[in-house]
Design an enzyme around this catalytic site. Structure first.
Site, mmCIF file in Angstrom:
data_model
loop_
_atom_site.group_PDB
_atom_site.id
_atom_site.type_symbol
_atom_site.label_atom_id
_atom_site.label_comp_id
_atom_site.label_asym_id
_atom_site.label_seq_id
_atom_site.Cartn_x
_atom_site.Cartn_y
_atom_site.Cartn_z
ATOM 1 C CG HIS A 1 8.176 -6.367 0.574
ATOM 2 N ND1 HIS A 1 8.935 -5.169 1.031
ATOM 3 C CD2 HIS A 1 7.252 -6.110 -0.224
ATOM 4 C CE1 HIS A 1 8.303 -4.172 0.782
ATOM 5 N NE2 HIS A 1 7.208 -4.574 0.043
ATOM 6 C CE1 TYR B 1 7.612 3.674 0.527
ATOM 7 C CE2 TYR B 1 7.317 4.900 -1.282
ATOM 8 C CZ TYR B 1 7.950 4.113 -0.616
ATOM 9 O OH TYR B 1 8.659 3.336 -1.547
ATOM 10 C CG PHE C 1 8.306 -0.317 -4.539
ATOM 11 C CD1 PHE C 1 8.840 -0.808 -2.909
ATOM 12 C CD2 PHE C 1 7.651 -1.483 -5.090
ATOM 13 C CE1 PHE C 1 8.340 -2.035 -2.581
ATOM 14 C CE2 PHE C 1 7.463 -2.687 -4.762
ATOM 15 C CZ PHE C 1 7.630 -2.971 -3.352
ATOM 16 C CG ASP D 1 -0.437 -0.187 2.474
ATOM 17 O OD1 ASP D 1 0.790 -0.345 2.645
ATOM 18 O OD2 ASP D 1 -1.008 -0.024 3.609
#
Length: 215
Positions: free
Chosen positions: A182, A62, A73, A60
């Site tokens: 991740h 930031y 990202f 989701d």
């Protein structure tokens, strides 16, 4: 949003789940601080569908002020590079010797055909995961199914549990699926570092007469 997505988005927007999600978002934006800005929620879909070559799935947005701007990202040039993206750049450096971006803004990747899509497209300030279970996951799954059915020879980079859960809806005979841990500092050493995904992605693109991504 790019015109190439219109038929898909119009169809999803008309469904009951998305109408419920829209009502939730209207209230959330009216009563709390939500990221990204309304105008940037669908920024990933400004990528021309026909130009998409690589799909990177995030979790989701930031949840700190100024960071989220609609691309998974990615952050604006004015923001510090987040820890997960630092690790992404470290892996690119390990594979290629250096990464091409001088900031945390991944628009240069988007411009080359990388779809930077989060699993959930909005979040309340300072509350990670706060908009999960509201309908975004249905929308993201529909997006991946649409890509799977309407394109060939895509590279799907699935990092972490949320992204990897989408593997079952992607046709591995039509597309390349690369999965690992991740890039978060909490898990990067458990399989993200050394995954060689960026080089594998470019090798696959070249095999199918597609231009590589300058990472």
């Amino acid at each position: 949003m790019h015109e190439s997505w219109k038929s898909f988005l119009d169809s999803e927007f008309a469904k009951p789940y998305f109408q419920a999600l829209s009502n939730f978002l209207h209230d959330a934006y009216s009563t709390t601080r939500v990221f990204p800005a309304k105008t940037q929620v669908f920024r990933a879909f400004t990528t021309d569908l026909a130009s998409v070559k690589v799909v990177i799935l995030g979790q989701d947005p930031y949840h700190t002020p100024g960071a989220a701007h609609g691309l998974a990202f990615s952050v604006p040039e004015s923001q510090p590079i987040p820890p997960s993206l630092v690790n992404i750049y470290k892996e690119i450096d390990a594979e290629y010797g250096r990464h091409a971006n001088s900031t945390g803004n991944l628009k240069p990747w988007q411009d080359q055909g990388v779809l930077l899509l989060n699993n959930v497209l909005t979040v309340e300030a300072h509350k990670a995961g706060s908009h999960r279970g509201k309908g975004w996951e249905i929308f993201t799954e529909a997006t991946i199914r649409y890509l799977d059915e309407n394109r060939e020879h895509l590279v799907f980079l699935l990092w972490g549990r949320d992204a990897r859960s989408k593997k079952s809806i992607i046709n591995s005979e039509k597309h390349l699926i690369l999965e690992s841990a991740h890039p978060s500092p909490l898990s990067a050493h458990a399989g993200f570092f050394g995954n060689n995904h960026f080089r594998q992605a470019n090798d696959y693109l070249r095999e199918h007469q597609l231009s590589k991504i300058v990472w």
